[in-house]
Every structure is written in C-alpha cells, then in structure tokens.
Design an enzyme around this catalytic site. Structure first.
Site, short mmCIF file in Angstrom:
data_model
loop_
_atom_site.label_atom_id
_atom_site.label_comp_id
_atom_site.label_asym_id
_atom_site.label_seq_id
_atom_site.Cartn_x
_atom_site.Cartn_y
_atom_site.Cartn_z
N LYS A 145 -2.84 -7.40 10.90
CA LYS A 145 -4.08 -6.95 11.54
C LYS A 145 -5.11 -6.51 10.50
CE LYS A 145 -2.89 -2.07 12.28
NZ LYS A 145 -3.95 -1.57 11.38
N ASP A 146 -4.66 -6.22 9.27
CA ASP A 146 -5.57 -5.80 8.20
C ASP A 146 -6.02 -6.95 7.32
OD1 ASP A 146 -5.49 -3.13 9.00
OD2 ASP A 146 -3.73 -2.70 7.77
N CYS A 198 -15.93 -7.52 9.16
CA CYS A 198 -15.07 -6.36 9.41
C CYS A 198 -15.60 -5.45 10.50
CB CYS A 198 -14.87 -5.56 8.12
SG CYS A 198 -16.32 -4.60 7.63
N ARG A 250 -4.43 11.63 10.19
CA ARG A 250 -5.29 11.64 11.38
C ARG A 250 -4.72 12.55 12.46
NH1 ARG A 250 -6.15 5.45 12.78
NH2 ARG A 250 -4.88 5.00 10.96
N ARG A 284 0.85 -1.18 0.00
CA ARG A 284 0.00 0.00 0.00
C ARG A 284 0.89 1.24 0.00
NH1 ARG A 284 -3.63 -0.83 5.20
NH2 ARG A 284 -4.22 1.32 4.70
N ARG A 325 -12.91 -2.20 17.34
CA ARG A 325 -12.33 -2.89 18.50
C ARG A 325 -11.92 -1.89 19.57
NH1 ARG A 325 -7.20 -3.08 20.11
NH2 ARG A 325 -6.62 -2.00 18.20
N ARG A 326 -11.26 -0.79 19.15
CA ARG A 326 -10.83 0.22 20.12
C ARG A 326 -12.05 0.93 20.72
NH1 ARG A 326 -6.75 2.09 15.93
NH2 ARG A 326 -4.83 0.97 16.41
N LYS A 327 -13.02 1.28 19.87
CA LYS A 327 -14.21 1.96 20.38
C LYS A 327 -14.90 1.14 21.44
CE LYS A 327 -18.66 3.96 19.02
NZ LYS A 327 -19.57 4.32 17.91
N THR A 367 -11.04 7.27 16.85
CA THR A 367 -10.34 6.02 16.56
C THR A 367 -10.86 5.47 15.24
OG1 THR A 367 -9.81 3.79 17.33
CG2 THR A 367 -11.99 4.64 17.87
N SER A 406 0.48 4.13 1.78
CA SER A 406 0.50 4.97 2.97
C SER A 406 1.93 5.06 3.50
CB SER A 406 -0.42 4.40 4.05
OG SER A 406 0.13 3.20 4.58
N ARG A 447 -10.99 8.22 9.89
CA ARG A 447 -10.28 7.40 8.91
C ARG A 447 -9.09 8.16 8.37
NH1 ARG A 447 -12.39 3.90 5.51
NH2 ARG A 447 -10.21 3.67 4.94
N GLY A 448 -8.27 7.46 7.58
CA GLY A 448 -7.10 8.06 6.97
C GLY A 448 -5.82 7.44 7.52
N ASN A 449 -4.69 7.75 6.89
CA ASN A 449 -3.43 7.22 7.41
C ASN A 449 -3.05 7.94 8.70
OD1 ASN A 449 -1.81 9.60 6.74
ND2 ASN A 449 -1.95 8.95 4.60
N VAL A 450 -2.04 7.41 9.37
CA VAL A 450 -1.67 7.93 10.69
C VAL A 450 -1.32 9.42 10.61
CG1 VAL A 450 0.04 7.78 12.54
CG2 VAL A 450 -0.90 5.69 11.53
#
Length: 342
Positions: free
Chosen positions: A110-111, A275, A187, A39, A163-165, A159, A41, A181-184
């Site tokens: 993880k993806d 997902c 964000r 990818r 899972r985090r939420k 987030t 990113s 959303r978006g890359n690190v």
C-alpha cells in the site's frame, strides 16, 4: 493467540523444505548472510521478522539478518507531498538494494506508489498471502463512544491517509477529520495523551502486527471504507541478477494475492494518481471463481467521487485493472485527480 497471529504462524508452517530449496540453499551457502532490508517502524520490523522466519523454514542453513533503514518518510512529520509522496518511504531502501547493501527489500504494497517507476534491475519476486484489509476505529481511552455512528457533529477524527479522510467525510460530512502522522504506536499514544482526537482510523493488520489489537473499537466494513491499493500485502523485492535469491523468494509467492495485486496496481498505473490522490481499490475472488475489482477516486473531502466495479476471469488481472481504470476515467476520475494539488 489472535486470529491474525494464527494466520501468520500458518504461513510459516506452510513453507516446507524441498529438493529445490536444498539446491538453492547450496547455491547461497558460500555467500554472506542474506540481508533483509526494512523500514525501522515497529510494524515494518515485525514484517521483516516474519520474512526472516519464513526464509529460515525454507533454507535453515542460510543465515539471514535484518537491516533497519530509517527513511526520509519516517523522519518527516509534515505533508508527504513535500517529500515527493509515498516514494519517500522507498527511495533509501531502493538505494541500498541497488547498491548491494541489502538483498531483499520488504515493503507494504500500500506504500508503493503507482507514479514512481521501480529501479532498473529489481522486481517483486514474491507477494505474501494477503492479510486482513479492513480499516478500524480506535477511540481514545475513556471515550464514551464505541462507534463512528455515535459521535456528535464536529467530532475530531484523526487519520494519516487522504483516502480515509475522503471516505469518512463522504459517510459523515459533519465530522472534523484531520491528519496525524507517525507510526501506529506513536499515533495511538498521542490519541490518549493529547485528547486532540476522539478517535483514529487505522489499518487493522497494522495494530495486530504491533500487538495493539486490543485497542480496536470498531471494524469498518469495506463498503464504507474501501481499502488502499495493495492493502494487507507484503511485497519482497530483489535484484533480478541475483537468480538464487529471486528463485528462493518465488517459493514464498502467493498466486492469488499476486493476481489481486496485479489487478489493483494496473488500475492505479492507469489512473496515474499521485500521493495526494484519494484512490481506493480492492480485488477479490468471488465464490464462483471470478475476479472482481472495485475502484474509487475521490476529492479530498469526499464530496465528488467516481466508482466502478467490474469482473473478469482470474487469468486476466491486468486486463481487468486496465478496464476498471478506463471506466473510472470515463466517469471523471482524471478531472478529480488533476484538481487535487500535488
């Protein structure tokens, strides 16, 4: 240099040429440059560069190049479920691999979803040694807070993961947790510029990979924020018919990480989560040499959950994963997963 950067440098240094790598290098000598697909990113490209460096250590005379592939998941800023889930990060890369456009696909495990089969004729030939699995809180610049314990009720927290939420709301049901959303990099920029959120919860490893570790405000313990399946693991996928490439990648495989990922992903397959399913799982090797696997399934707001932790010998990761998934299903995980819209 950061602790994680030292760790990645050590990973490269541990890879030493051998007669086997010399033989594989000769087998690959007449081929075009080995293409590493990733990818686009910043974090993904950092991972691809790490893989390129490790391959260069193994076979210095084998040319490699990185092929950036922008996926539909990267371009879409809406709910991933509308694109078919996390598979949106993989399908274009899978297509390039199957069609011969790339020779190695670099994935964050993880993806990699548990409900989408891998393309026929491909396999994960290597899992690199697992990096840090902790989630962290990053507070906006100028925030008066430095811990999620300090923020008042109703504070907006951002987030990207259900899972985090779920776990945040289980810990602090009075917070207002919303998706970002978006890359690190983007964000964190939005966090500072818009002040829509007081803090974000992100992966510690991801921040280190893009050189933003200085923004980490609070490291969240794994008993508060259980990691996702495959957290901190880079998987290297190739065509099984490319025997020389498969054998070369296997030299990068980290056996303990493969054991842990096998346990976690067997549990994920057994749960048949989609997902939008807040599923967490973390396998470790205990001090006395046992394989431990902790699994959790939540409702999206974290109010209802199923939890299981079991142990087995390290040569039985698939059996342990299947047992933990069965335990979670017995505790109501199927009803929780089926009750969450796809």
């Amino acid at each position: 240099m950061s602790e994680l950067a030292h760790h990645r440098t050590d990973l490269v240094r541990q890879v030493q040429p051998t007669p086997v790598t010399d033989y594989l290098g000769r087998m690959l000598a007449d081929r075009p440059a080995l293409k590493i697909g990733s990818r686009t990113s910043p974090m993904a490209m950092s991972q691809a560069r790490q893989v390129k460096a490790m391959l260069a250590e193994l076979t210095p005379d084998t040319p490699t190049e990185i092929v950036g592939i922008e996926t539909s998941g990267d371009k879409w800023m809406g709910d991933l479920a509308e694109l078919g889930g996390k598979g949106a990060f993989l399908k274009e890369i899978d297509r390039h691999l199957v069609m011969g456009g790339i020779d190695v696909a670099v994935h964050c495990m993880k993806d990699v979803p548990g409900d989408v089969p891998m393309p026929d004729g491909t396999a994960f030939a290597a899992y690199l040694e697992r990096d840090d699995v902790h989630d962290v809180a990053v507070f906006r610049e100028g925030s008066p807070y430095s811990s999620l314990d300090e923020v008042p009720p109703g504070t907006p927290i951002g987030t990207s993961a259900v899972r985090r939420k779920a776990q945040l709301l289980r810990y602090r049901p009075d917070l207002h947790v919303d998706r970002i959303r978006g890359n690190v990099n983007s964000r964190v920029a939005r966090l500072d510029e818009t002040k829509q959120f007081e803090a974000l919860v992100l992966a510690r490893t991801g921040l280190h990979r893009v050189g933003m570790q200085h923004r980490i405000t609070q490291v969240l313990p794994t008993d508060l924020m259980c990691p996702p399946i495959g957290a901190g693991v880079i998987g290297l996928q190739c065509r099984t018919s490319d025997q020389a490439i498969a054998e070369l990648l296997r030299l990068l495989d980290h056996p303990e990480t493969r054991t842990h990922v096998t346990a976690e992903r067997t549990m994920l397959h057994g749960l048949r989560g989609h997902c939008n399913s807040p599923i967490a799982g973390h396998a470790t090797t205990t001090r006395d040499g046992q394989l431990s696997l902790r699994g959790m399934v939540f409702t999206r707001e974290g109010g209802t959950f199923a939890y299981a932790q079991e142990w087995d010998s390290t040569d039985r990761p698939a059996e342990l994963g299947a047992f933990v998934s069965a335990t979670l299903l017995r505790k109501g995980a199927r009803g929780i997963i089926d009750g969450i819209p796809h």
